[in-house]
Design a protein around this motif. Sequence first.
Motif, PDB file in Angstrom:
ATOM      1  N   GLU A  75       0.726  -1.309  -0.118  1.00 45.14           N
ATOM      2  CA  GLU A  75      -0.031  -0.127  -0.036  1.00 45.14           C
ATOM      3  C   GLU A  75       0.833   1.364  -0.013  1.00 45.14           C
ATOM      4  O   GLU A  75       0.674   2.270  -0.717  1.00 45.14           O
ATOM      5  CB  GLU A  75      -1.016   0.026   1.508  1.00 45.14           C
ATOM      6  CG  GLU A  75      -1.997  -1.177   1.297  1.00 45.14           C
ATOM      7  CD  GLU A  75      -2.712  -1.160   2.467  1.00 45.14           C
ATOM      8  OE1 GLU A  75      -2.359  -0.487   3.355  1.00 45.14           O
ATOM      9  OE2 GLU A  75      -3.895  -1.689   2.397  1.00 45.14           O
ATOM     10  N   TYR A  76       1.934   1.106   0.742  1.00 43.40           N
ATOM     11  CA  TYR A  76       2.792   2.373   0.566  1.00 43.40           C
ATOM     12  C   TYR A  76       3.583   2.503  -0.438  1.00 43.40           C
ATOM     13  O   TYR A  76       3.699   3.581  -1.090  1.00 43.40           O
ATOM     14  CB  TYR A  76       3.963   2.168   1.777  1.00 43.40           C
ATOM     15  CG  TYR A  76       5.090   3.090   1.935  1.00 43.40           C
ATOM     16  CD1 TYR A  76       4.963   4.418   2.349  1.00 43.40           C
ATOM     17  CD2 TYR A  76       6.419   2.772   1.651  1.00 43.40           C
ATOM     18  CE1 TYR A  76       5.789   5.387   2.496  1.00 43.40           C
ATOM     19  CE2 TYR A  76       7.337   3.619   1.602  1.00 43.40           C
ATOM     20  CZ  TYR A  76       7.053   4.952   2.081  1.00 43.40           C
ATOM     21  OH  TYR A  76       8.061   6.016   2.048  1.00 43.40           O
ATOM     22  N   TYR A  77       3.883   1.460  -1.108  1.00 43.76           N
ATOM     23  CA  TYR A  77       4.648   1.646  -2.555  1.00 43.76           C
ATOM     24  C   TYR A  77       3.611   1.962  -3.549  1.00 43.76           C
ATOM     25  O   TYR A  77       3.853   2.972  -4.364  1.00 43.76           O
ATOM     26  CB  TYR A  77       5.288   0.086  -2.983  1.00 43.76           C
ATOM     27  CG  TYR A  77       5.991   0.272  -4.183  1.00 43.76           C
ATOM     28  CD1 TYR A  77       7.182   0.618  -4.484  1.00 43.76           C
ATOM     29  CD2 TYR A  77       5.111  -0.253  -5.356  1.00 43.76           C
ATOM     30  CE1 TYR A  77       7.818   0.525  -5.750  1.00 43.76           C
ATOM     31  CE2 TYR A  77       5.683  -0.279  -6.526  1.00 43.76           C
ATOM     32  CZ  TYR A  77       6.834   0.137  -6.988  1.00 43.76           C
ATOM     33  OH  TYR A  77       7.566   0.161  -7.920  1.00 43.76           O
ATOM     34  N   ASP A  78       2.299   1.757  -3.651  1.00 40.62           N
ATOM     35  CA  ASP A  78       1.447   2.046  -4.599  1.00 40.62           C
ATOM     36  C   ASP A  78       0.859   3.389  -4.471  1.00 40.62           C
ATOM     37  O   ASP A  78       0.366   3.990  -5.313  1.00 40.62           O
ATOM     38  CB  ASP A  78       0.296   0.868  -4.442  1.00 40.62           C
ATOM     39  CG  ASP A  78       0.501  -0.444  -5.045  1.00 40.62           C
ATOM     40  OD1 ASP A  78       1.504  -0.670  -5.591  1.00 40.62           O
ATOM     41  OD2 ASP A  78      -0.405  -1.212  -5.132  1.00 40.62           O
ATOM     42  N   GLY A  79       0.783   3.779  -3.278  1.00 39.44           N
ATOM     43  CA  GLY A  79      -0.034   5.325  -2.927  1.00 39.44           C
ATOM     44  C   GLY A  79       0.841   6.231  -2.479  1.00 39.44           C
ATOM     45  O   GLY A  79       0.077   7.418  -2.244  1.00 39.44           O
ATOM     46  N   GLU A  80       2.245   6.031  -1.960  1.00 34.78           N
ATOM     47  CA  GLU A  80       2.761   7.218  -1.425  1.00 34.78           C
ATOM     48  C   GLU A  80       4.170   7.262  -1.990  1.00 34.78           C
ATOM     49  O   GLU A  80       4.655   8.229  -2.139  1.00 34.78           O
ATOM     50  CB  GLU A  80       2.654   6.890   0.051  1.00 34.78           C
ATOM     51  CG  GLU A  80       3.476   7.967   0.990  1.00 34.78           C
ATOM     52  CD  GLU A  80       3.091   7.731   2.281  1.00 34.78           C
ATOM     53  OE1 GLU A  80       3.785   8.300   3.299  1.00 34.78           O
ATOM     54  OE2 GLU A  80       2.459   6.846   2.645  1.00 34.78           O
ATOM     55  N   TRP A  81       5.048   6.129  -1.865  1.00 38.10           N
ATOM     56  CA  TRP A  81       6.460   6.254  -2.070  1.00 38.10           C
ATOM     57  C   TRP A  81       6.772   6.748  -3.530  1.00 38.10           C
ATOM     58  O   TRP A  81       6.473   6.253  -4.550  1.00 38.10           O
ATOM     59  CB  TRP A  81       7.104   4.960  -2.039  1.00 38.10           C
ATOM     60  CG  TRP A  81       8.628   4.771  -1.919  1.00 38.10           C
ATOM     61  CD1 TRP A  81       9.404   5.390  -0.936  1.00 38.10           C
ATOM     62  CD2 TRP A  81       9.630   4.459  -2.752  1.00 38.10           C
ATOM     63  NE1 TRP A  81      10.711   5.347  -1.193  1.00 38.10           N
ATOM     64  CE2 TRP A  81      10.791   4.482  -2.448  1.00 38.10           C
ATOM     65  CE3 TRP A  81       9.223   3.523  -3.966  1.00 38.10           C
ATOM     66  CZ2 TRP A  81      11.978   4.093  -3.215  1.00 38.10           C
ATOM     67  CZ3 TRP A  81      10.437   3.051  -4.680  1.00 38.10           C
ATOM     68  CH2 TRP A  81      11.612   3.416  -4.212  1.00 38.10           C
ATOM     69  N   GLY A  82       7.564   7.790  -3.417  1.00 39.26           N
ATOM     70  CA  GLY A  82       7.833   8.295  -4.807  1.00 39.26           C
ATOM     71  C   GLY A  82       7.081   9.432  -5.012  1.00 39.26           C
ATOM     72  O   GLY A  82       7.317  10.095  -6.164  1.00 39.26           O
TER      73      GLY A  82
ATOM     74  N   GLY B 280       7.665   6.639 -13.221  1.00 40.02           N
ATOM     75  CA  GLY B 280       7.180   7.674 -14.029  1.00 40.02           C
ATOM     76  C   GLY B 280       5.873   8.144 -13.699  1.00 40.02           C
ATOM     77  O   GLY B 280       5.351   9.147 -14.350  1.00 40.02           O
ATOM     78  N   THR B 281       5.162   7.834 -12.708  1.00 38.00           N
ATOM     79  CA  THR B 281       3.896   8.179 -12.148  1.00 38.00           C
ATOM     80  C   THR B 281       3.857   9.481 -11.381  1.00 38.00           C
ATOM     81  O   THR B 281       2.693   9.661 -10.733  1.00 38.00           O
ATOM     82  CB  THR B 281       3.171   6.982 -11.522  1.00 38.00           C
ATOM     83  OG1 THR B 281       3.773   6.779 -10.334  1.00 38.00           O
ATOM     84  CG2 THR B 281       2.847   5.672 -12.378  1.00 38.00           C
ATOM     85  N   SER B 282       5.014  10.043 -11.005  1.00 38.04           N
ATOM     86  CA  SER B 282       4.919  11.077  -9.949  1.00 38.04           C
ATOM     87  C   SER B 282       4.837  12.272 -10.594  1.00 38.04           C
ATOM     88  O   SER B 282       4.587  13.443  -9.902  1.00 38.04           O
ATOM     89  CB  SER B 282       6.754  11.045  -9.121  1.00 38.04           C
ATOM     90  OG  SER B 282       7.492  11.678 -10.300  1.00 38.04           O
ATOM     91  N   GLY B 283       4.726  12.452 -11.703  1.00 37.34           N
ATOM     92  CA  GLY B 283       4.724  13.755 -12.587  1.00 37.34           C
ATOM     93  C   GLY B 283       5.952  14.531 -12.373  1.00 37.34           C
ATOM     94  O   GLY B 283       6.056  15.805 -13.170  1.00 37.34           O
TER      95      GLY B 283
END
Length: 213
Positions: free
Chosen positions: A40-47, A205-208
């Motif tokens: 959950e941390y990786y998918d929704g927060e980290w990075g 590449g999802t951080s914008g």
Amino acid sequence: MSDEIRSAAPATHARDAGLVVGEDGLARPLWASKDLLLREYYDGEWGLPVRDERGLFERLSLEAFQSGLSWAIILRKRPAFRLAFADFDPDAVAAFDDRDVERLLGDAGIVRNRAKILATIGNARATVALRDEGGLAQFIWSFQPETTPQPRSLDEIPSRSAESAAAAKALRSKGFSFVGPTTVFALMEAVGIVDTHLLGSHRRGTSGVWSAR
């Protein structure tokens, strides 16, 4: 990124070196696939980008507490950390006194390390002082590099960089502690300043901030 994450061995069913394709069809590194909280941390927060003072102060504090420990432990203790440290409000933490230190040392919900507790209080005071120079967020993001790593395997993910070393030195000059180059690089990964998601990960590449390549 903690040592446990960097040392995670690739699974034999990985689609790419170090990646595991979950039941949802999404590719993640092994460390984010074996534990629901980490996933959950990786998918929704980290990075993802963090550009506010409180958010960066919290993450800087937690990275310091994580030193030598499992990141999963810190995540599980994060609600207790937030309660103990006034939701990481820099002004509130900067006002902590000896009674607060003793309170924190007696709080089993957090990591009871005197040096790290004192560093967090000192870093809160340094954060408040840094507002005269534009603030913590502007300061840390000023060390964003021109390029970001493009790792295909966990072995290709660096643990520090020239920019994290420079940022660590600059933070120490402003009164911060527990901010070595490795800790600062982990912070930069966590808040989107660099993108060390593996190529092929669904989060790459999802951080914008950075492209997928």
